[in-house]
Design an enzyme around this catalytic site. Structure first.
Site, PDB file in Angstrom:
ATOM      1  N   GLU A 210       2.433  -1.687  -2.865  1.00 56.14           N
ATOM      2  CA  GLU A 210       1.789  -1.344  -1.251  1.00 56.14           C
ATOM      3  C   GLU A 210       1.859   0.312  -0.849  1.00 56.14           C
ATOM      4  O   GLU A 210       2.433   0.703  -0.865  1.00 56.14           O
ATOM      5  CB  GLU A 210       2.339  -2.172  -0.162  1.00 56.14           C
ATOM      6  CG  GLU A 210       1.765  -2.560   0.633  1.00 56.14           C
ATOM      7  CD  GLU A 210       2.009  -2.935   2.536  1.00 56.14           C
ATOM      8  OE1 GLU A 210       0.883  -2.942   2.389  1.00 56.14           O
ATOM      9  OE2 GLU A 210       3.192  -3.113   2.126  1.00 56.14           O
TER      10      GLU A 210
ATOM     11  N   ALA B  58      11.391  -1.351   4.286  1.00 59.20           N
ATOM     12  CA  ALA B  58      12.230  -3.008   2.995  1.00 59.20           C
ATOM     13  C   ALA B  58      10.213  -3.083   3.342  1.00 59.20           C
ATOM     14  O   ALA B  58       9.687  -2.758   3.295  1.00 59.20           O
ATOM     15  CB  ALA B  58      11.842  -3.779   4.131  1.00 59.20           C
TER      16      ALA B  58
ATOM     17  N   ASN C 205       7.052  -8.580  -0.645  1.00 58.35           N
ATOM     18  CA  ASN C 205       6.345  -9.002  -1.607  1.00 58.35           C
ATOM     19  C   ASN C 205       7.056 -10.299  -1.737  1.00 58.35           C
ATOM     20  O   ASN C 205       8.034 -11.333  -1.230  1.00 58.35           O
ATOM     21  CB  ASN C 205       7.467  -7.946  -3.020  1.00 58.35           C
ATOM     22  CG  ASN C 205       7.992  -6.922  -3.114  1.00 58.35           C
ATOM     23  OD1 ASN C 205       7.013  -5.952  -2.838  1.00 58.35           O
ATOM     24  ND2 ASN C 205       8.695  -6.181  -3.092  1.00 58.35           N
TER      25      ASN C 205
ATOM     26  N   GLU D 262       9.623  -8.465   8.148  1.00 57.68           N
ATOM     27  CA  GLU D 262       9.041  -8.622   6.131  1.00 57.68           C
ATOM     28  C   GLU D 262       9.476 -10.401   6.424  1.00 57.68           C
ATOM     29  O   GLU D 262       7.897 -10.419   5.493  1.00 57.68           O
ATOM     30  CB  GLU D 262      10.059  -8.560   5.331  1.00 57.68           C
ATOM     31  CG  GLU D 262      10.874  -6.548   5.117  1.00 57.68           C
ATOM     32  CD  GLU D 262       8.917  -5.700   5.310  1.00 57.68           C
ATOM     33  OE1 GLU D 262       8.918  -5.932   4.833  1.00 57.68           O
ATOM     34  OE2 GLU D 262       9.566  -4.914   5.898  1.00 57.68           O
TER      35      GLU D 262
ATOM     36  N   GLU E 129       0.444  -5.251   9.921  1.00 58.96           N
ATOM     37  CA  GLU E 129       1.186  -4.562   9.855  1.00 58.96           C
ATOM     38  C   GLU E 129       1.895  -3.976  11.618  1.00 58.96           C
ATOM     39  O   GLU E 129       3.388  -4.803  12.215  1.00 58.96           O
ATOM     40  CB  GLU E 129       1.952  -2.927  10.192  1.00 58.96           C
ATOM     41  CG  GLU E 129       1.565  -2.599   8.180  1.00 58.96           C
ATOM     42  CD  GLU E 129       2.553  -3.589   7.676  1.00 58.96           C
ATOM     43  OE1 GLU E 129       3.815  -3.731   8.115  1.00 58.96           O
ATOM     44  OE2 GLU E 129       2.877  -3.396   6.817  1.00 58.96           O
TER      45      GLU E 129
END
Length: 942
Positions: free
Chosen positions: A182, A317, A320, A353, A375
């Site tokens: 990313e 972090a 994924n 995450e 985010e």
């Protein structure tokens, strides 16, 4: 992706060369991009001129085979991409960066080659694209297979498919390979359609030596021997997802495993000697997945979730899908060396995450201009999830500071709207900032309180269900929250309103109908933060809204131009002394008034700071607040008291309130028993002190130091040098004792020196209380022997938490030679890892003896820093803003301007350059307006 405090997201920078460069398809051996075309393709020119890929070819499935070689530090691979062609074309254009393409072919649905010749591959390096030419037309409505063979070196930085190393206790260096894609680096690992709305399924196979393991998004289906002593792990086919979420790691790590209540297998991976630091993360991850399953009412869709601590990792972090990757300090908890703040950080990062598994992975923003949909939600869900799963951590006390950080950035003229255009990788990288994360979270917090918890939760569940495995826009979120849908959905009987009905049926707020889209557009599409000025006039409260700026004063000629066109729909809340009711009012005009009654003696606007706006009490209003705090401060909640302190000093900086009024306001703090407002007041004084001590204002510095120590004497003396108490008590202890020793408080220094002496004599076997270890180390680092001992311990320690505390202490030395040595070690990247360089520079810059040193280091090594980190990365931004943040003289402002002029081409691409200039200009004005006021006020206190 979680940002690491002030300094993260550093990306590996690879220079781009000129545009429209044709390059040949290279037979074996592979040749790099940019070489001459092979025979028969000299007349071809690159078919596409835009940064965004064409929409007429859609990837459906990637079959990716990789063989990373951890000895030669390189990898080879093949990818077969099933594509759906929607317009007749001879070209396939996709992304590739730094890969050596050795062969490209196209097959039809029957796996028959379309050409018996090697297909030409043209390169467009500045756009990070390749074009593959098919002599036969690819027909609209048909599917094909694009097959590419490629290879590359494992990247040296932190993005793409990169190498990482760790050292064992016996001194052996071991290598692993990991990914971080990313936002735009999947193209560094394999050719792909590297844009978030090209979602596809992925099947991954990885060859490895038997001493390693491999991990990817999905579980391993089977492992087979493939000759030459190698094994191949074959992973299950993934769910439909964006390329930036693909991940794979090859390493020799160990793991611990548990299962959620719904049967998801959760594993935490770390290097073998740090394996015992994984148990807390495992507990948190299982709790969090169970919580999110219930909160979102959508089961986590994968059979497993791996969390792995990567030794070299630039951000906090990365989310994924099914394989979240972490910096070691964000995942590993060592009870002997990790503080309560470390524990809270780990809990929040895991919460962040895992929230992304729904917000970002399941539903992804359409394009990077709306990264806040990922985010901002993940940042806000940190607070909701931790409050629900670990209430003892009192995470709600930290949300105020997230919003204060957003205000600090948003009140500069260089701020940006939450949703902003971003096209090239440098622009996209810069979207991962305070606006997307912190302001996004605070606007969502305001919206949740505005709509009520239940309506907000049902709305986001509706949003997640409707756009699962798809991409979404801002408008899709507002429609889901307002319970609207398309006419087609409405006719089919789904539980929502048509758009026309929704406007009539909009939420009632304070008795008024609400157009949610119109309201939220004022917060998402418009930069800045409103200042609500409140004036009492008899039974009425008069209101005015302006754009709040700390860099332009109302008396400046620029004032009217920077205010023009700004208007917010503000969901105001307020309380009075007449009742405990929280009153509500929607302010949609520049001026407004509210009837509150004659009998009301005080009004506090923005209850508990649930709204994202600053409040100014005009015409003696601040005097009333000061009086209330001194006479009966518990009439207001601790959040209201904290917000008053914050807003007052923001208004001082902006020129709306005199400094002595702000200082008088916090005079009540000697009565304060709650740690959050206490820390806010302390932090305000600390900020002044850190700026003034870097100036040659010896008398003011001395008197401010004496005032802080005298004013907080009682609470400082109450602190124990231990790890006892609640989370907020422990945080207060850390902050107070750190500041007291920094201010050369004799009792603090004496206790810290003794503790450090005991630690030295134990040869590091004594574990200091984690809340005070950093302070003890910082005092010990002032002596040559102590500094050298700490550097040695830093070099051999296996605890990332302990290393972080020691590194901070080392940067507190008053010896500029030692500070310079640290910077050189950071640049070298061996003793101090490159991942820590930006934080190291920032910490040296905080030191009065290191401020100029750090700035000169950045200027001297600018080219090296830009080569190591991507230009738009958070790392480069934090270096720029961190080294200039305490400059406060006109001469320093001119020097910063001169440096940016010398790197004009790069500085013009960096919003951080303008942010840094705004910050210095703000500081210059603060000194010009407030230094004499502070001097006089301090003299009165003597």
């Amino acid at each position: 992706m979680a940002l690491l405090g002030l300094l993260v997201l550093s990306l590996f920078h690879v220079s781009l060369v000129g545009s429209h460069t044709s390059s040949k398809h290279a037979p074996s051996p592979p040749q790099p991009a940019g070489e001459q075309s092979p025979e028969g393709s000299d007349n071809l020119s690159f078919p596409w001129s835009r940064l965004r890929l064409p929409r007429y070819i859609i990837p459906l499935h990637y079959d990716l085979h990789l063989h990373p070689n951890l000895t030669s530090l390189s990898f080879t691979g093949t990818v077969q991409i099933q594509i759906d062609v929607q317009n007749n074309t001879n070209w396939v254009v996709l992304h590739s960066k730094g890969l050596k393409i050795s062969k490209a072919t196209i097959l039809d649905q029957n796996l028959t080659h379309l050409s018996d010749k090697v297909l030409p591959v043209l390169h467009h390096p500045s756009h990070e694209q390749i074009g593959i030419f098919s002599p036969r037309v690819l027909s609209s409505g048909r599917k094909y297979f694009l097959c590419i063979e490629f290879g590359a070196e494992l990247a040296e930085g932190f993005y793409g498919f990169y190498k990482s190393t760790y050292r064992t206790s016996t001194g052996e260096t071991r290598t692993l390979a990991s990914t971080h894609f990313e936002p735009t680096s999947a193209r560094m690992a394999f050719p792909c359609f590297d844009e978030p709305n090209f979602k596809a399924n992925f099947t991954v196979r990885i060859k490895r030596n038997p001493e390693f393991i491999s991990l990817s998004n999905m579980p391993i289906v089977k492992t087979v021997e493939v000759g030459d002593g190698l094994l191949e792990d074959q992973f299950d086919v993934s769910v439909k997802m964006s390329t930036y979420l693909v991940a794979f790691v090859v390493c020799d790590f160990k793991s611990v495993t548990a299962t959620t209540s719904s049967g998801v297998q959760v594993s935490i991976y770390a290097s073998p000697e740090k394996w015992q630091q994984t148990s807390y993360a495992l507990e948190v991850a299982v709790k969090m997945l169970d919580f999110y399953d219930e909160y979102f009412n959508i089961h986590y869709p994968l059979p497993k979730q791996d969390l792995i601590a990567i030794p070299d990792f630039e951000s906090g972090a990365m989310e994924n899908w099914g394989l979240t990757t972490y910096r070691e300090t964000s995942l590993l908890y060592d009870p002997l060396t990790s503080s309560i703040s470390d524990k809270l950080w780990i809990t929040m990062v895991i919460g962040h995450e895992l929230a992304h598994q729904w917000f970002g992975n399941l539903v992804t923003m359409e394009w990077w201009n709306d990264i806040w949909l990922n985010e901002g939600f993940a940042r806000y869900m940190e607070y909701i999830s931790v409050e629900a799963t670990y209430p003892d951590l009192k995470v709600e006390e930290y949300l105020l500071h997230t919003c204060f950080a957003a205000v600090g950035s948003d009140s500069l003229n260089s701020s940006r709207p939450i949703s902003s255009p971003a096209e090239n990788p440098t622009q996209i990288n810069q979207m991962f900032d305070t606006a997307s994360y912190d302001k996004g979270a605070c606007v969502l917090h305001m919206l949740r309180h505005f709509l009520t918890d239940d309506v907000f939760q049902r709305g986001i569940v509706r949003y997640l269900r409707k756009y699962s495995y798809k991409n979404a826009l801002n408008q899709d979120l507002w429609d889901s929250l307002a319970n609207t849908c398309s006419e087609e959905d409405f006719i089919s009987g789904k539980h929502c309103y048509s758009s026309s009905q929704a406007s009539k049926n909009a939420y009632l707020f304070a008795g008024e109908h609400l157009d949610l889209t119109a309201m939220m557009n004022t917060w998402i599409l418009q930069k800045g933060i409103p200042l609500v000025t409140v004036t009492r006039k008899g039974p009425h409260l008069l209101l005015r809204q302006d754009r709040f700026l700390r860099t332009v004063l109302p008396s400046d000629p620029l004032w009217s131009s920077v205010q023009k066109g700004f208007l917010w729909h503000i969901p105001l809340t307020y309380k009075t002394d007449a009742s405990n009711t929280i009153h509500r009012h929607l302010m949609t005009t520049q001026t407004d008034s509210i009837h509150i009654g004659e009998e009301v003696s005080w009004v506090k606007v923005n209850t508990d700071m649930t709204g994202y706006y600053v409040v100014h009490y005009e015409d003696g209003g601040w005097d009333k607040m000061t009086k209330l705090l001194r006479q009966n401060h518990t009439a207001l909640s601790y959040k209201d008291r904290t917000q008053l302190i914050h807003n007052a000093f923001q208004l001082v900086t902006a020129g709306h309130l005199s400094l002595d009024k702000g200082l008088d306001l916090i005079g009540y703090l000697q009565l304060e028993t709650h740690n959050v407002p206490l820390l806010q007041g302390l932090g305000s004084l600390q900020a002044f002190y850190h700026m003034i001590e870097k100036r040659n204002e010896i008398d003011v510095t001395r008197k401010l130091r004496m005032h802080i120590l005298r004013f907080f004497r009682a609470v400082i003396d109450q602190q124990t040098w231990s790890d006892g108490g609640s989370v907020s008590e422990r945080r207060l202890r850390s902050e107070l004792l750190s500041l007291a020793c920094h201010l050369d408080d004799p009792p603090c220094l004496e206790r810290a020196r003794q503790s450090f002496k005991d630690w030295l004599q134990s040869k590091g076997t004594l574990n200091l209380p984690t809340d005070v270890a950093e302070t003890v180390f910082s005092v010990g680092a002032q002596e040559d022997h102590g500094w050298a001992s700490l550097l040695h311990t830093y070099n051999i320690s296996s605890s990332a938490a302990l290393k972080g505390k020691i590194l901070f202490a080392l940067t507190c030395s008053r010896d500029t030679n030692k500070l310079h040595r640290l910077l050189e070690l950071g640049l070298e990247g061996k003793v101090i890892r490159s991942q820590d360089l930006s934080s190291l520079i920032f910490m040296v810059a905080r030191n009065p003896q290191g401020n100029r040193l750090a700035w000169n280091f950045v200027k001297k090594n600018w080219d090296t820093l830009v080569q190591r980190f991507q230009l738009g990365s958070f790392c480069i931004r934090s270096i720029i803003i961190g080294t200039t943040g305490h400059f406060s003289s006109p001469e320093e402002l001119a020097e910063v301007q001169l440096f940016f002029e010398s790197i004009k081409e790069q500085a013009s691409q960096l919003r951080a350059a303008q942010v840094a200039l705004d910050n210095v200009q703000k500081n210059v004005r603060w000194f010009q307006r407030n230094l004499e006021t502070l001097r006089n006020w301090l003299n009165q206190q003597m």
